[in-house]
Scaffold this motif. Structure first.
Motif, PDB file in Angstrom:
ATOM      1  N   GLN A 123       0.914  -0.809   0.326  1.00 19.63           N
ATOM      2  CA  GLN A 123      -0.067   0.597   0.012  1.00 19.63           C
ATOM      3  C   GLN A 123       1.183   1.172  -0.017  1.00 19.63           C
ATOM      4  OE1 GLN A 123      -2.716  -0.497   3.792  1.00 19.63           O
ATOM      5  NE2 GLN A 123      -3.477  -1.459   2.883  1.00 19.63           N
ATOM      6  N   PRO A 124       0.408   2.114  -1.047  1.00 17.20           N
ATOM      7  CA  PRO A 124       1.081   3.718  -0.950  1.00 17.20           C
ATOM      8  C   PRO A 124       1.113   4.155   0.550  1.00 17.20           C
ATOM      9  CG  PRO A 124      -0.499   3.701  -2.151  1.00 17.20           C
ATOM     10  CD  PRO A 124      -0.901   2.132  -1.301  1.00 17.20           C
ATOM     11  N   PRO A 125       1.685   5.033   0.850  1.00 13.67           N
ATOM     12  CA  PRO A 125       2.120   5.655   1.922  1.00 13.67           C
ATOM     13  C   PRO A 125       1.027   6.562   2.411  1.00 13.67           C
ATOM     14  CG  PRO A 125       3.951   5.879   1.518  1.00 13.67           C
ATOM     15  CD  PRO A 125       3.274   5.374   0.582  1.00 13.67           C
ATOM     16  N   ALA A 126       0.719   7.159   3.704  1.00  9.17           N
ATOM     17  CA  ALA A 126      -0.646   7.375   3.939  1.00  9.17           C
ATOM     18  C   ALA A 126      -1.269   8.686   3.040  1.00  9.17           C
ATOM     19  CB  ALA A 126      -1.116   7.032   5.557  1.00  9.17           C
ATOM     20  N   GLY A 127       0.546   9.635   3.682  1.00  6.64           N
ATOM     21  CA  GLY A 127       1.038  10.931   3.217  1.00  6.64           C
ATOM     22  C   GLY A 127       0.407  10.791   1.929  1.00  6.64           C
ATOM     23  N   ALA A 128       1.304  10.232   0.987  1.00  7.46           N
ATOM     24  CA  ALA A 128       1.169  10.492  -0.334  1.00  7.46           C
ATOM     25  C   ALA A 128      -0.653  10.415  -0.832  1.00  7.46           C
ATOM     26  CB  ALA A 128       2.174   9.473  -0.879  1.00  7.46           C
ATOM     27  N   GLN A 129      -1.346   9.930  -0.454  1.00  8.78           N
ATOM     28  CA  GLN A 129      -2.800   9.767  -0.843  1.00  8.78           C
ATOM     29  C   GLN A 129      -3.466  11.568   0.305  1.00  8.78           C
ATOM     30  OE1 GLN A 129      -4.715   6.366   1.294  1.00  8.78           O
ATOM     31  NE2 GLN A 129      -3.576   5.197  -0.293  1.00  8.78           N
ATOM     32  N   ALA A 130      -2.928  12.199   1.377  1.00  7.28           N
ATOM     33  CA  ALA A 130      -3.843  12.793   1.845  1.00  7.28           C
ATOM     34  C   ALA A 130      -3.204  14.177   0.895  1.00  7.28           C
ATOM     35  CB  ALA A 130      -3.011  13.247   2.993  1.00  7.28           C
ATOM     36  N   THR A 131      -2.374  13.822   0.334  1.00  8.19           N
ATOM     37  CA  THR A 131      -2.015  15.548  -0.767  1.00  8.19           C
ATOM     38  C   THR A 131      -2.376  14.766  -1.816  1.00  8.19           C
ATOM     39  OG1 THR A 131      -0.097  13.735  -1.353  1.00  8.19           O
ATOM     40  CG2 THR A 131      -0.158  15.802   0.165  1.00  8.19           C
ATOM     41  N   GLN A 132      -2.730  14.060  -2.613  1.00  8.79           N
ATOM     42  CA  GLN A 132      -3.221  13.632  -3.651  1.00  8.79           C
ATOM     43  C   GLN A 132      -5.024  13.601  -3.554  1.00  8.79           C
ATOM     44  OE1 GLN A 132      -3.917  10.272  -5.144  1.00  8.79           O
ATOM     45  NE2 GLN A 132      -3.938  10.568  -6.928  1.00  8.79           N
ATOM     46  N   GLU A 133      -5.516  13.738  -2.302  1.00  4.86           N
ATOM     47  CA  GLU A 133      -6.786  14.049  -2.497  1.00  4.86           C
ATOM     48  C   GLU A 133      -7.061  15.767  -1.719  1.00  4.86           C
ATOM     49  OE1 GLU A 133      -8.453  12.002   1.250  1.00  4.86           O
ATOM     50  OE2 GLU A 133      -8.016  10.157   0.220  1.00  4.86           O
ATOM     51  N   GLU A 134      -5.833  16.785  -0.918  1.00  8.74           N
ATOM     52  CA  GLU A 134      -6.203  17.828  -1.242  1.00  8.74           C
ATOM     53  C   GLU A 134      -6.183  18.841  -2.788  1.00  8.74           C
ATOM     54  OE1 GLU A 134      -2.924  18.684   1.889  1.00  8.74           O
ATOM     55  OE2 GLU A 134      -3.894  17.270   3.249  1.00  8.74           O
ATOM     56  N   ASP A 135      -5.527  18.031  -3.129  1.00 11.24           N
ATOM     57  CA  ASP A 135      -5.686  18.521  -4.330  1.00 11.24           C
ATOM     58  C   ASP A 135      -6.691  18.087  -5.255  1.00 11.24           C
ATOM     59  OD1 ASP A 135      -2.639  19.209  -3.986  1.00 11.24           O
ATOM     60  OD2 ASP A 135      -1.821  17.830  -5.282  1.00 11.24           O
ATOM     61  N   ASP A 136      -7.562  17.598  -5.543  1.00 10.84           N
ATOM     62  CA  ASP A 136      -8.756  17.604  -6.324  1.00 10.84           C
ATOM     63  C   ASP A 136      -9.511  18.160  -5.456  1.00 10.84           C
ATOM     64  OD1 ASP A 136      -7.179  15.682  -7.838  1.00 10.84           O
ATOM     65  OD2 ASP A 136      -8.003  13.950  -6.076  1.00 10.84           O
ATOM     66  N   ASP A 137      -9.532  18.953  -4.332  1.00 10.89           N
ATOM     67  CA  ASP A 137     -10.734  18.911  -3.279  1.00 10.89           C
ATOM     68  C   ASP A 137      -9.997  21.201  -3.771  1.00 10.89           C
ATOM     69  OD1 ASP A 137     -11.567  17.413  -2.396  1.00 10.89           O
ATOM     70  OD2 ASP A 137     -11.118  17.460  -0.239  1.00 10.89           O
ATOM     71  N   GLU A 138      -9.523  21.409  -4.047  1.00  7.25           N
ATOM     72  CA  GLU A 138      -8.849  22.943  -4.219  1.00  7.25           C
ATOM     73  C   GLU A 138      -9.569  23.427  -5.103  1.00  7.25           C
ATOM     74  OE1 GLU A 138      -4.806  23.506  -4.395  1.00  7.25           O
ATOM     75  OE2 GLU A 138      -3.977  22.686  -2.727  1.00  7.25           O
TER      76      GLU A 138
END
Length: 160
Positions: A123-138
């Motif tokens: 599984q990819p690290p949790a931090g990488a998923q969070a930054t990707q989700e933040e980019d989508d929400d901007e």
């Protein structure tokens, strides 16, 4: 259909006529129950005993677990033979993991730790998923002088 054609077809099917030999042996169609009876007689010869009150059997494979709920379990320790019969279900290890931790012994806990490490690597690290989700929400920045209405009327969009 033509009568001649029918007679040719009937002649090809005919296996014998008046005065021909009879079949020597009748074909025997065995039912599946005979296989089960033969298996049970072989198990009796080995000397298996039924083990009562087993609620669950899990067979661990590399990537899956075969799970039997309320199976019939027979064993012959002298012959090193275990028979588990019932309806199996193939499941992933992650699906049954919380429920089987209390069933594992001390030897298996080390194996469980190794499996957990393998899953973390996959599984990819949790931090990488969070930054990707933040980019989508901007919300994208506005371009000066353009509005959504004018872009829709012109039939094109402006990307920065």
């Amino acid at each position: 259909m033509d009568r001649e054609r029918l007679m040719k077809m009937a002649g090809a099917v005919r296996t014998g006529g008046k005065g021909s030999m009879r079949r020597k042996k009748k074909a025997i169609h065995r039912a599946t129950t005979t296989d089960d009876k033969r298996l049970q007689s072989t198990l009796k010869r080995i000397g298996v005993n039924t083990i009562p009150a087993i609620e669950e059997v899990n067979i661990f494979k590399d990537d899956a677990v075969i799970q039997f709920l309320n199976p019939k379990v027979q064993a012959s320790i002298a012959a090193n033979t275990w028979v588990v019969s019932g309806s199996p279900q193939t499941k992933k290890l992650q699906d049954i993991l919380p429920g089987i931790i209390n069933q594992l012994g001390p030897d298996n806990l080390d194996n469980l730790r190794k499996l957990a490490e393998q899953f973390q690597k996959q599984q990819p690290p949790a931090g990488a998923q969070a930054t990707q989700e933040e980019d989508d929400d901007e919300v994208p920045e506005l371009v000066a002088g353009e509005t959504f209405e004018t872009a829709a009327e012109d039939g094109h969009t402006h990307t920065s």
